[in-house]
Design a protein around this motif. Structure first.
Motif, PDB file in Angstrom:
ATOM      1  N   THR A 126      -7.963  -6.447   3.650  1.00 16.45           N
ATOM      2  CA  THR A 126      -7.335  -7.441   2.784  1.00 16.45           C
ATOM      3  C   THR A 126      -8.281  -7.756   1.628  1.00 16.45           C
ATOM      4  O   THR A 126      -9.454  -8.054   1.858  1.00 16.45           O
ATOM      5  CB  THR A 126      -7.026  -8.735   3.562  1.00 16.45           C
ATOM      6  N   TYR A 127      -7.757  -7.653   0.419  1.00 11.90           N
ATOM      7  CA  TYR A 127      -8.554  -7.914  -0.782  1.00 11.90           C
ATOM      8  C   TYR A 127      -8.031  -9.141  -1.514  1.00 11.90           C
ATOM      9  O   TYR A 127      -6.843  -9.462  -1.435  1.00 11.90           O
ATOM     10  CB  TYR A 127      -8.492  -6.724  -1.752  1.00 11.90           C
ATOM     11  N   GLU A 128      -8.941  -9.814  -2.207  1.00  9.32           N
ATOM     12  CA  GLU A 128      -8.551 -10.862  -3.143  1.00  9.32           C
ATOM     13  C   GLU A 128      -8.685 -10.284  -4.547  1.00  9.32           C
ATOM     14  O   GLU A 128      -9.762  -9.837  -4.938  1.00  9.32           O
ATOM     15  CB  GLU A 128      -9.428 -12.099  -3.000  1.00  9.32           C
ATOM     16  N   ILE A 129      -7.587 -10.277  -5.273  1.00 12.41           N
ATOM     17  CA  ILE A 129      -7.556  -9.674  -6.601  1.00 12.41           C
ATOM     18  C   ILE A 129      -7.360 -10.771  -7.643  1.00 12.41           C
ATOM     19  O   ILE A 129      -6.505 -11.646  -7.477  1.00 12.41           O
ATOM     20  CB  ILE A 129      -6.423  -8.641  -6.704  1.00 12.41           C
ATOM     21  N   VAL A 176       6.778  -3.005  13.149  1.00 11.66           N
ATOM     22  CA  VAL A 176       7.812  -2.667  12.166  1.00 11.66           C
ATOM     23  C   VAL A 176       7.269  -2.818  10.747  1.00 11.66           C
ATOM     24  O   VAL A 176       7.526  -1.991   9.878  1.00 11.66           O
ATOM     25  CB  VAL A 176       9.069  -3.550  12.366  1.00 11.66           C
ATOM     26  N   ILE A 177       6.490  -3.877  10.509  1.00  7.78           N
ATOM     27  CA  ILE A 177       5.914  -4.093   9.178  1.00  7.78           C
ATOM     28  C   ILE A 177       4.961  -2.954   8.831  1.00  7.78           C
ATOM     29  O   ILE A 177       4.974  -2.439   7.695  1.00  7.78           O
ATOM     30  CB  ILE A 177       5.180  -5.453   9.110  1.00  7.78           C
ATOM     31  N   VAL A 178       4.138  -2.553   9.791  1.00  7.71           N
ATOM     32  CA  VAL A 178       3.220  -1.429   9.560  1.00  7.71           C
ATOM     33  C   VAL A 178       4.006  -0.153   9.262  1.00  7.71           C
ATOM     34  O   VAL A 178       3.636   0.636   8.385  1.00  7.71           O
ATOM     35  CB  VAL A 178       2.287  -1.224  10.770  1.00  7.71           C
ATOM     36  N   ALA A 179       5.101   0.051   9.978  1.00  7.47           N
ATOM     37  CA  ALA A 179       5.939   1.227   9.736  1.00  7.47           C
ATOM     38  C   ALA A 179       6.504   1.207   8.318  1.00  7.47           C
ATOM     39  O   ALA A 179       6.602   2.249   7.660  1.00  7.47           O
ATOM     40  CB  ALA A 179       7.070   1.279  10.759  1.00  7.47           C
ATOM     41  N   ARG A 180       6.869   0.018   7.843  1.00  7.25           N
ATOM     42  CA  ARG A 180       7.356  -0.115   6.456  1.00  7.25           C
ATOM     43  C   ARG A 180       6.266   0.270   5.461  1.00  7.25           C
ATOM     44  O   ARG A 180       6.539   0.945   4.451  1.00  7.25           O
ATOM     45  CB  ARG A 180       7.798  -1.554   6.203  1.00  7.25           C
ATOM     46  N   ILE A 181       5.030  -0.153   5.731  1.00  7.62           N
ATOM     47  CA  ILE A 181       3.912   0.175   4.834  1.00  7.62           C
ATOM     48  C   ILE A 181       3.694   1.686   4.792  1.00  7.62           C
ATOM     49  O   ILE A 181       3.520   2.270   3.719  1.00  7.62           O
ATOM     50  CB  ILE A 181       2.621  -0.546   5.281  1.00  7.62           C
ATOM     51  N   ILE A 182       3.709   2.303   5.963  1.00 10.09           N
ATOM     52  CA  ILE A 182       3.480   3.749   6.031  1.00 10.09           C
ATOM     53  C   ILE A 182       4.588   4.508   5.313  1.00 10.09           C
ATOM     54  O   ILE A 182       4.328   5.433   4.540  1.00 10.09           O
ATOM     55  CB  ILE A 182       3.376   4.206   7.497  1.00 10.09           C
ATOM     56  N   ALA A 183       5.842   4.108   5.554  1.00  2.00           N
ATOM     57  CA  ALA A 183       6.969   4.782   4.912  1.00  2.00           C
ATOM     58  C   ALA A 183       6.884   4.660   3.394  1.00  2.00           C
ATOM     59  O   ALA A 183       7.085   5.644   2.667  1.00  2.00           O
ATOM     60  CB  ALA A 183       8.284   4.191   5.416  1.00  2.00           C
ATOM     61  N   ALA A 184       6.563   3.444   2.907  1.00  5.11           N
ATOM     62  CA  ALA A 184       6.451   3.232   1.462  1.00  5.11           C
ATOM     63  C   ALA A 184       5.282   4.027   0.882  1.00  5.11           C
ATOM     64  O   ALA A 184       5.389   4.585  -0.220  1.00  5.11           O
ATOM     65  CB  ALA A 184       6.285   1.743   1.163  1.00  5.11           C
ATOM     66  N   SER A 185       4.177   4.093   1.626  1.00  5.01           N
ATOM     67  CA  SER A 185       3.005   4.853   1.162  1.00  5.01           C
ATOM     68  C   SER A 185       3.345   6.329   0.996  1.00  5.01           C
ATOM     69  O   SER A 185       2.963   6.957   0.003  1.00  5.01           O
ATOM     70  CB  SER A 185       1.843   4.700   2.147  1.00  5.01           C
ATOM     71  N   LYS A 186       4.065   6.871   1.969  1.00  2.00           N
ATOM     72  CA  LYS A 186       4.454   8.276   1.894  1.00  2.00           C
ATOM     73  C   LYS A 186       5.405   8.506   0.715  1.00  2.00           C
ATOM     74  O   LYS A 186       5.323   9.531   0.028  1.00  2.00           O
ATOM     75  CB  LYS A 186       5.102   8.716   3.209  1.00  2.00           C
ATOM     76  N   ASP A 187       6.314   7.563   0.465  1.00  2.00           N
ATOM     77  CA  ASP A 187       7.235   7.685  -0.668  1.00  2.00           C
ATOM     78  C   ASP A 187       6.474   7.636  -1.992  1.00  2.00           C
ATOM     79  O   ASP A 187       6.804   8.363  -2.935  1.00  2.00           O
ATOM     80  CB  ASP A 187       8.277   6.562  -0.630  1.00  2.00           C
ATOM     81  N   ILE A 188       5.458   6.766  -2.070  1.00  2.00           N
ATOM     82  CA  ILE A 188       4.657   6.655  -3.292  1.00  2.00           C
ATOM     83  C   ILE A 188       3.954   7.969  -3.590  1.00  2.00           C
ATOM     84  O   ILE A 188       3.986   8.468  -4.722  1.00  2.00           O
ATOM     85  CB  ILE A 188       3.633   5.499  -3.170  1.00  2.00           C
ATOM     86  N   THR A 245       3.076  -5.180   2.648  1.00  2.00           N
ATOM     87  CA  THR A 245       1.686  -5.591   2.853  1.00  2.00           C
ATOM     88  C   THR A 245       1.567  -7.116   2.816  1.00  2.00           C
ATOM     89  O   THR A 245       0.808  -7.698   3.594  1.00  2.00           O
ATOM     90  CB  THR A 245       0.757  -4.982   1.785  1.00  2.00           C
ATOM     91  N   GLN A 246       2.334  -7.762   1.946  1.00  2.00           N
ATOM     92  CA  GLN A 246       2.326  -9.228   1.912  1.00  2.00           C
ATOM     93  C   GLN A 246       2.890  -9.788   3.214  1.00  2.00           C
ATOM     94  O   GLN A 246       2.407 -10.797   3.729  1.00  2.00           O
ATOM     95  CB  GLN A 246       3.141  -9.736   0.718  1.00  2.00           C
ATOM     96  N   GLN A 285      -0.236 -11.907  10.014  1.00  2.00           N
ATOM     97  CA  GLN A 285      -1.560 -12.055  10.615  1.00  2.00           C
ATOM     98  C   GLN A 285      -2.103 -13.472  10.418  1.00  2.00           C
ATOM     99  O   GLN A 285      -2.763 -14.018  11.291  1.00  2.00           O
ATOM    100  CB  GLN A 285      -2.514 -11.031  10.008  1.00  2.00           C
ATOM    101  N   THR A 286      -1.814 -14.065   9.255  1.00  2.00           N
ATOM    102  CA  THR A 286      -2.262 -15.444   8.992  1.00  2.00           C
ATOM    103  C   THR A 286      -1.614 -16.411   9.968  1.00  2.00           C
ATOM    104  O   THR A 286      -2.270 -17.284  10.532  1.00  2.00           O
ATOM    105  CB  THR A 286      -1.917 -15.848   7.545  1.00  2.00           C
ATOM    106  N   GLU A 287      -0.286 -16.257  10.170  1.00  2.00           N
ATOM    107  CA  GLU A 287       0.431 -17.125  11.113  1.00  2.00           C
ATOM    108  C   GLU A 287      -0.043 -16.898  12.547  1.00  2.00           C
ATOM    109  O   GLU A 287      -0.164 -17.840  13.326  1.00  2.00           O
ATOM    110  CB  GLU A 287       1.926 -16.864  11.003  1.00  2.00           C
ATOM    111  N   LYS A 288      -0.344 -15.640  12.868  1.00  2.00           N
ATOM    112  CA  LYS A 288      -0.823 -15.321  14.219  1.00  2.00           C
ATOM    113  C   LYS A 288      -2.170 -15.956  14.479  1.00  2.00           C
ATOM    114  O   LYS A 288      -2.414 -16.512  15.547  1.00  2.00           O
ATOM    115  CB  LYS A 288      -0.909 -13.797  14.367  1.00  2.00           C
TER     116      LYS A 288
END
Length: 199
Positions: free
Chosen positions: A15-18, A98-110, A184-185, A191-194
């Motif tokens: 996690t980065y702060e930009i 499921v959220i991680v799966a969304r990140i991976i799918a989007a990464s592959k599409d990118i 990613t958000q 994770q913050t809520e957890k």
């Protein structure tokens, strides 16, 4: 990279702060490295490339990917993207997997869209240069194909299918990046809520 180093590399979620002159926000992504520090540093250049107007990037948190997340990276993530049937109007909160799966799918599409964009740009430029070789280059408007200039009407008509294909792929790339950003958000929020629940 030697086989020994490849075997030592692991997946980490960083996690980065930009910051830029307008705002500050958090951005998270999965990175691969031989250590947490290595993984975090490797992605910084990519973040500067993704957000050209960034003033600073600092690492807020880094954790090693779980065993389940590692399995997801071995192409076992597709089934998680299937939307479950909803009962009534009750909203369903997505699990971390499921959220991680969304990140991976989007990464592959990118990655796929970026590779396709390179190819489409080459095809477009080749078609344009071919037309100029056969019909001549007016050499006006600083080399830009201005639709308002009748001198470029022929080359614009000739390259129009390639240009449209390039714009379509650019839109797909934009949508994939938006999906990646939202996912990613969502993971950062999850994770913050957890973490808050454990306090």
């Amino acid at each position: 990279m030697s086989e020994e180093i490849v075997q030592l590399t692991r997946w980490y979620f960083v996690t980065y702060e930009i910051k830029n002159k307008y705002s500050t926000w958090e951005y998270g992504l999965f990175c691969r490295g031989i250590s947490a520090t290595n993984a975090a540093v490797e992605a910084v250049l990519a973040i500067y490339k993704k957000f050209p107007d960034v003033d600073s990037v600092s690492c807020v948190n880094v954790r090693q990917a779980t065993a389940h997340e590692n399995k997801l990276f071995e192409d076992e993530w597709q089934h998680l993207l299937k939307k479950p049937k909803r009962k009534g109007k009750k909203s369903m909160k997505q699990s971390q997997e499921v959220i991680v799966a969304r990140i991976i799918a989007a990464s592959k599409d990118i990655v796929a869209c970026e590779k396709a964009m390179v190819t489409l740009k080459d095809i477009y430029r080749t078609a344009m240069h071919q037309y100029f070789r056969e019909h001549g280059d007016p050499g006006i408007d600083g080399g830009r194909l201005s639709p308002d200039n009748p001198e470029y009407e022929g080359v614009i008509k000739h390259t129009d299918p390639y240009f449209i294909a390039m714009l379509k792929k650019k839109r797909e790339l934009h949508n994939a990046r938006r999906r990646h950003s939202r996912a990613t958000q969502a993971l950062i929020k999850y994770q913050t809520e957890k973490d808050a629940n454990y306090v």
